[in-house]
Design an enzyme around this catalytic site. Structure first.
Site, PDB file in Angstrom:
ATOM      1  N   SER A   9       8.028 -47.816 107.732  1.00  0.00           N
ATOM      2  CA  SER A   9       7.477 -48.698 106.712  1.00  0.00           C
ATOM      3  C   SER A   9       7.294 -47.957 105.381  1.00  0.00           C
ATOM      4  O   SER A   9       7.592 -48.485 104.307  1.00  0.00           O
ATOM      5  CB  SER A   9       6.145 -49.267 107.191  1.00  0.00           C
ATOM      6  OG  SER A   9       5.679 -50.245 106.313  1.00  0.00           O
ATOM      7  N   HIS A  41      -6.752 -44.989 100.332  1.00  0.00           N
ATOM      8  CA  HIS A  41      -5.878 -44.251 101.261  1.00  0.00           C
ATOM      9  C   HIS A  41      -6.305 -42.783 101.340  1.00  0.00           C
ATOM     10  O   HIS A  41      -5.580 -41.954 101.882  1.00  0.00           O
ATOM     11  CB  HIS A  41      -4.420 -44.311 100.794  1.00  0.00           C
ATOM     12  CG  HIS A  41      -3.785 -45.665 100.913  1.00  0.00           C
ATOM     13  ND1 HIS A  41      -3.961 -46.465 102.014  1.00  0.00           N
ATOM     14  CD2 HIS A  41      -2.948 -46.337 100.085  1.00  0.00           C
ATOM     15  CE1 HIS A  41      -3.271 -47.594 101.844  1.00  0.00           C
ATOM     16  NE2 HIS A  41      -2.659 -47.539 100.682  1.00  0.00           N
ATOM     17  N   GLY A  82       6.516 -56.473 109.502  1.00  0.00           N
ATOM     18  CA  GLY A  82       5.233 -56.655 110.185  1.00  0.00           C
ATOM     19  C   GLY A  82       5.367 -56.673 111.698  1.00  0.00           C
ATOM     20  O   GLY A  82       4.717 -57.454 112.380  1.00  0.00           O
ATOM     21  N   PHE A 137       1.716 -63.293 109.233  1.00  0.00           N
ATOM     22  CA  PHE A 137       2.591 -62.437 108.417  1.00  0.00           C
ATOM     23  C   PHE A 137       3.534 -63.254 107.535  1.00  0.00           C
ATOM     24  O   PHE A 137       3.678 -62.994 106.343  1.00  0.00           O
ATOM     25  CB  PHE A 137       3.404 -61.486 109.312  1.00  0.00           C
ATOM     26  CG  PHE A 137       4.209 -60.496 108.514  1.00  0.00           C
ATOM     27  CD1 PHE A 137       3.612 -59.369 107.975  1.00  0.00           C
ATOM     28  CD2 PHE A 137       5.558 -60.714 108.272  1.00  0.00           C
ATOM     29  CE1 PHE A 137       4.343 -58.471 107.209  1.00  0.00           C
ATOM     30  CE2 PHE A 137       6.298 -59.821 107.510  1.00  0.00           C
ATOM     31  CZ  PHE A 137       5.687 -58.695 106.984  1.00  0.00           C
ATOM     32  N   ARG A 183      -2.009 -47.045 112.360  1.00  0.00           N
ATOM     33  CA  ARG A 183      -0.765 -47.589 112.919  1.00  0.00           C
ATOM     34  C   ARG A 183       0.035 -46.442 113.513  1.00  0.00           C
ATOM     35  O   ARG A 183      -0.009 -45.315 113.004  1.00  0.00           O
ATOM     36  CB  ARG A 183       0.022 -48.233 111.773  1.00  0.00           C
ATOM     37  CG  ARG A 183       1.305 -48.934 112.175  1.00  0.00           C
ATOM     38  CD  ARG A 183       2.009 -49.448 110.925  1.00  0.00           C
ATOM     39  NE  ARG A 183       3.030 -50.432 111.241  1.00  0.00           N
ATOM     40  CZ  ARG A 183       3.794 -51.025 110.327  1.00  0.00           C
ATOM     41  NH1 ARG A 183       3.649 -50.714 109.043  1.00  0.00           N
ATOM     42  NH2 ARG A 183       4.699 -51.903 110.686  1.00  0.00           N
ATOM     43  N   LYS A 226       0.688 -47.881 104.430  1.00  0.00           N
ATOM     44  CA  LYS A 226       1.572 -48.703 105.256  1.00  0.00           C
ATOM     45  C   LYS A 226       1.075 -48.869 106.690  1.00  0.00           C
ATOM     46  O   LYS A 226       1.851 -48.868 107.637  1.00  0.00           O
ATOM     47  CB  LYS A 226       3.010 -48.150 105.243  1.00  0.00           C
ATOM     48  CG  LYS A 226       3.599 -47.980 103.849  1.00  0.00           C
ATOM     49  CD  LYS A 226       3.459 -49.217 102.990  1.00  0.00           C
ATOM     50  CE  LYS A 226       4.297 -50.380 103.492  1.00  0.00           C
ATOM     51  NZ  LYS A 226       4.048 -51.623 102.699  1.00  0.00           N
TER      52      LYS A 226
END
Length: 301
Positions: A145, A115, A265, A237, A137, A45
Site C-alpha cells: 500500500s 504517524h 482495501g 470501502f 496493519r 497506510k
C-alpha cells in the site's frame, strides 16, 4: 505536478523522515493537547483515514451533519505533524500546517491524526491522559500500500521499482522509519497507558460492526442501532472510495491517475506483488526484526 521536486529521506533522531514532517518540529513537540482530544495514530497506510472517517461520524454526524459534506476529512481530522507548501497555489503559496489547523478547530472533542513513532509523540497527549487509538496493519500489505501511495504523491520520495522498494522497507528506510519499531513501540505503550486502544486493520475489515462497537465502548459513545447502521453504510470501502470529502482526489499533491489514494482495501493483496523468493526473504527478515511475540498479525483472510 512535475515541477515540484520530491524530497529526499534524511536521518532525524534515528528515524528516516522528510522535511514536511519535521520543519514544524518545535510546535509539534510543544503542542498542547486537551484532556478530551482524541488522537488517531498509525504507521502510514494502515487504515487511519478509514478510522478518522469512522471517528468523525461517530462524534459529529448527528450534531453537525453538514460537516461531512462541506469539509474535507484532512480539515476535520488534521494531520498534526504535516507542514508543506501546496504546489500550484499562490502567490503567495498556500501552506498546510498541522498544529495550526488543529489549534483552529472549533469542535470538541478535537480529532487529531499522527504517524509519529511513539518516541516522537508530544508529551502533552500522555500528560492530559487523552484517548489514543492506534491502528496497525500486517507488514506485507503495508509495504504494498505504501509503494502505491508513494508512486502517486509528490510529497514523498521517489519510490523506484517494487523490488528496490521492498528492500528499502526491510532496511527500515521509510518515511516515519521502521515499520517494526513503530508497531512494537506503540504496542508496548499500550501496556502502560490505559487510554490507548489498539486496533488491527484486518479485524476492521473482517467485522467492521464489532470493531466499531469496541471503539464506541472505549470512547464512551453509545450510538443507537439506527445511527450505527447509517455510519456502517457510509464507511464501506467502496463508499469511501467515491466520497470526494474522504478519498483525497482533490489533493494537488496526489495524482489519482497513477493510483487512487484508496486503492483496494483488501487483506492479502501482497500476494499479487511478492515473488516466492521475495516472500521467503521478507519472512526471514521479519523473524529477526519483530522482537515481540505477543504482537501477531494476520496476512490473509
Amino acid at each position: 505536478m512535475d515541477s515540484f521536486s520530491r524530497p529526499e529521506l534524511f536521518d532525524f533522531h534515528g528515524v528516516s523522515m522528510i522535511p514536511s514532517f519535521t520543519e514544524n518540529w518545535e510546535n509539534i513537540q510543544n503542542f498542547q493537547a486537551r484532556p478530551d482530544d482524541v488522537l488517531i495514530a498509525s504507521y502510514p497506510k494502515a487504515g487511519s483515514t478509514w478510522l478518522c472517517h469512522i471517528a468523525d461520524l461517530l462524534y459529529f454526524r448527528q450534531t453537525s451533519p453538514e460537516r461531512e459534506k462541506s469539509l474535507q476529512l484532512h480539515l476535520r481530522v488534521p494531520h498534526l505533524e504535516a507542514s508543506f507548501v501546496v504546489p500550484g497555489t499562490g502567490p503567495p503559496p498556500k501552506r498546510f500546517n498541522g498544529t495550526e489547523t488543529v489549534n483552529n478547530l472549533k469542535n470538541s472533542p478535537r480529532l487529531i491524526r499522527t504517524h509519529l513513532p511513539i518516541q516522537f509523540l508530544p508529551k502533552s497527549f500522555l500528560e492530559q491522559n487523552c484517548k489514543i487509538i492506534y491502528i496497525s496493519r500486517n507488514a506485507k500489505d503495508s509495504v504494498v500500500s505504501y509503494f502505491h501511495y508513494e508512486r502517486m504523491t509528490i510529497l514523498n520520495p521517489e519510490p523506484g521499482d517494487w523490488s528496490s522498494y521492498l528492500q528499502r522497507f526491510m532496511d527500515e528506510k521509510m518515511v516515519f522509519g521502521s515499520w517494526y519499531d513503530h508497531v512494537t513501540g506503540w504496542w508496548k505503550k499500550k501496556q502502560t497507558h490505559s487510554q490507548l486502544h489498539h486496533m488491527f486493520y484486518e479485524d476492521l475489515i473482517e467485522d467492521t460492526g464489532l470493531e466499531i462497537d469496541k471503539l464506541c465502548h472505549f470512547l464512551g459513545l453509545s450510538p443507537s442501532v439506527e445511527e450505527k447502521e447509517r455510519i456502517m453504510n457510509q464507511v464501506h470501502f467502496e463508499e469511501m472510495k467515491t466520497n470526494k470529502m474522504v478519498n483525497h482526489s482533490s489533493f494537488r499533491v496526489m495524482d489519482v491517475n497513477i493510483s487512487p489514494f484508496m486503492r483496494k482495501g483488501k487483506v492479502g493483496d501482497w500476494k499479487n506483488h511478492f515473488t516466492v523468493a521475495q516472500n521467503e526473504e521478507f519472512d526471514e527478515v521479519y523473524k529477526k526484526k519483530m522482537k515481540d511475540p505477543t504482537l501477531q498479525f494476520c496476512t490473509e483472510l
